[in-house]
Design a protein around this motif. Sequence first.
Motif, PDB file in Angstrom:
ATOM      1  N   LEU A   1       0.811  -1.217   0.000  1.00 38.31           N
ATOM      2  CA  LEU A   1       0.000   0.000   0.000  1.00 38.31           C
ATOM      3  C   LEU A   1       0.846   1.270   0.000  1.00 38.31           C
ATOM      4  N   ILE A   2       1.853   1.342   0.869  1.00 39.61           N
ATOM      5  CA  ILE A   2       2.649   2.578   0.932  1.00 39.61           C
ATOM      6  C   ILE A   2       3.413   2.819  -0.372  1.00 39.61           C
ATOM      7  N   GLN A   3       3.835   1.753  -1.041  1.00 45.68           N
ATOM      8  CA  GLN A   3       4.520   1.915  -2.327  1.00 45.68           C
ATOM      9  C   GLN A   3       3.550   2.373  -3.406  1.00 45.68           C
ATOM     10  N   LEU A   4       2.307   1.899  -3.351  1.00 46.69           N
ATOM     11  CA  LEU A   4       1.295   2.332  -4.316  1.00 46.69           C
ATOM     12  C   LEU A   4       1.026   3.825  -4.183  1.00 46.69           C
ATOM     13  N   LEU A   5       0.923   4.302  -2.965  1.00 42.77           N
ATOM     14  CA  LEU A   5       0.685   5.731  -2.745  1.00 42.77           C
ATOM     15  C   LEU A   5       1.834   6.570  -3.297  1.00 42.77           C
ATOM     16  N   LYS A   6       3.062   6.079  -3.142  1.00 44.00           N
ATOM     17  CA  LYS A   6       4.220   6.792  -3.697  1.00 44.00           C
ATOM     18  C   LYS A   6       4.236   6.709  -5.223  1.00 44.00           C
ATOM     19  N   ALA A   7       3.965   5.523  -5.768  1.00 36.30           N
ATOM     20  CA  ALA A   7       4.026   5.304  -7.219  1.00 36.30           C
ATOM     21  C   ALA A   7       3.000   6.145  -7.976  1.00 36.30           C
ATOM     22  N   THR A   8       1.886   6.456  -7.331  1.00 35.01           N
ATOM     23  CA  THR A   8       0.847   7.263  -7.972  1.00 35.01           C
ATOM     24  C   THR A   8       0.984   8.752  -7.625  1.00 35.01           C
ATOM     25  N   ASN A   9       2.070   9.107  -6.958  1.00 33.06           N
ATOM     26  CA  ASN A   9       2.392  10.492  -6.598  1.00 33.06           C
ATOM     27  C   ASN A   9       1.342  11.162  -5.711  1.00 33.06           C
ATOM     28  N   LEU A  10       0.648  10.368  -4.902  1.00 33.42           N
ATOM     29  CA  LEU A  10      -0.309  10.941  -3.958  1.00 33.42           C
ATOM     30  C   LEU A  10       0.387  11.377  -2.668  1.00 33.42           C
ATOM     31  N   VAL A  11       1.582  10.843  -2.431  1.00 33.81           N
ATOM     32  CA  VAL A  11       2.435  11.273  -1.321  1.00 33.81           C
ATOM     33  C   VAL A  11       3.844  11.437  -1.874  1.00 33.81           C
ATOM     34  N   GLN A  12       4.683  12.174  -1.146  1.00 33.51           N
ATOM     35  CA  GLN A  12       6.026  12.439  -1.645  1.00 33.51           C
ATOM     36  C   GLN A  12       7.076  11.476  -1.116  1.00 33.51           C
ATOM     37  N   SER A  13       6.750  10.768  -0.019  1.00 29.54           N
ATOM     38  CA  SER A  13       7.746   9.873   0.564  1.00 29.54           C
ATOM     39  C   SER A  13       7.075   8.695   1.245  1.00 29.54           C
ATOM     40  N   GLY A  14       7.869   7.684   1.527  1.00 21.29           N
ATOM     41  CA  GLY A  14       7.362   6.531   2.255  1.00 21.29           C
ATOM     42  C   GLY A  14       6.929   6.902   3.656  1.00 21.29           C
ATOM     43  N   GLY A  15       7.645   7.831   4.268  1.00 23.51           N
ATOM     44  CA  GLY A  15       7.283   8.288   5.607  1.00 23.51           C
ATOM     45  C   GLY A  15       5.919   8.959   5.619  1.00 23.51           C
ATOM     46  N   GLU A  16       5.674   9.790   4.619  1.00 24.76           N
ATOM     47  CA  GLU A  16       4.365  10.452   4.515  1.00 24.76           C
ATOM     48  C   GLU A  16       3.266   9.414   4.280  1.00 24.76           C
ATOM     49  N   ALA A  17       3.557   8.410   3.452  1.00 23.31           N
ATOM     50  CA  ALA A  17       2.583   7.348   3.189  1.00 23.31           C
ATOM     51  C   ALA A  17       2.240   6.605   4.467  1.00 23.31           C
ATOM     52  N   GLN A  18       3.245   6.288   5.276  1.00 21.58           N
ATOM     53  CA  GLN A  18       3.002   5.588   6.538  1.00 21.58           C
ATOM     54  C   GLN A  18       2.126   6.417   7.477  1.00 21.58           C
ATOM     55  N   ILE A  19       2.355   7.715   7.498  1.00 19.07           N
ATOM     56  CA  ILE A  19       1.578   8.601   8.371  1.00 19.07           C
ATOM     57  C   ILE A  19       0.108   8.631   7.950  1.00 19.07           C
ATOM     58  N   VAL A  20      -0.158   8.824   6.650  1.00 21.28           N
ATOM     59  CA  VAL A  20      -1.556   8.921   6.219  1.00 21.28           C
ATOM     60  C   VAL A  20      -2.297   7.603   6.427  1.00 21.28           C
ATOM     61  N   VAL A  21      -1.598   6.472   6.281  1.00 22.10           N
ATOM     62  CA  VAL A  21      -2.230   5.175   6.524  1.00 22.10           C
ATOM     63  C   VAL A  21      -2.514   5.007   8.017  1.00 22.10           C
ATOM     64  N   SER A  22      -1.532   5.323   8.860  1.00 25.78           N
ATOM     65  CA  SER A  22      -1.712   5.136  10.309  1.00 25.78           C
ATOM     66  C   SER A  22      -2.764   6.082  10.887  1.00 25.78           C
ATOM     67  N   GLU A  23      -3.015   7.207  10.214  1.00 26.76           N
ATOM     68  CA  GLU A  23      -4.037   8.147  10.678  1.00 26.76           C
ATOM     69  C   GLU A  23      -5.431   7.798  10.150  1.00 26.76           C
ATOM     70  N   GLY A  24      -5.543   6.717   9.381  1.00 20.81           N
ATOM     71  CA  GLY A  24      -6.846   6.279   8.890  1.00 20.81           C
ATOM     72  C   GLY A  24      -7.383   7.100   7.735  1.00 20.81           C
ATOM     73  N   LEU A  25      -6.497   7.693   6.957  1.00 14.81           N
ATOM     74  CA  LEU A  25      -6.918   8.539   5.836  1.00 14.81           C
ATOM     75  C   LEU A  25      -7.028   7.774   4.518  1.00 14.81           C
ATOM     76  N   VAL A  26      -6.725   6.482   4.535  1.00 12.91           N
ATOM     77  CA  VAL A  26      -6.724   5.686   3.304  1.00 12.91           C
ATOM     78  C   VAL A  26      -7.800   4.600   3.411  1.00 12.91           C
ATOM     79  N   LYS A  27      -8.569   4.449   2.333  1.00 13.20           N
ATOM     80  CA  LYS A  27      -9.576   3.388   2.269  1.00 13.20           C
ATOM     81  C   LYS A  27      -9.119   2.322   1.277  1.00 13.20           C
TER      82      LYS A  27
END
Length: 68
Positions: A13-39
């Motif tokens: 999931l975190i790589q998909l968010l980066k690959a589609t340019n919805l986040v700028q880094s893996g760290g940002e991807a981890q944060i948005v997932v852990s905050e429940g912002l991803v369905k």
Amino acid sequence: MIEFKLQGEFIPLIQLLKATNLVQSGGEAQIVVSEGLVKYNGEVDFRKRLKIKVGDHVEFDGKKIVVK
């Protein structure tokens, strides 16, 4: 809607968010997932290493990713 063509069996999931340019880094991807912002397939999912496969849908920040 973003169509993502999968290369291989799955993508984390975190790589998909980066690959589609919805986040700028893996760290940002981890944060948005852990905050429940991803369905994942319509449900909030907190698993950062969730294996996304063909046919799955991911939603974040008002954008929907369809994996093909």
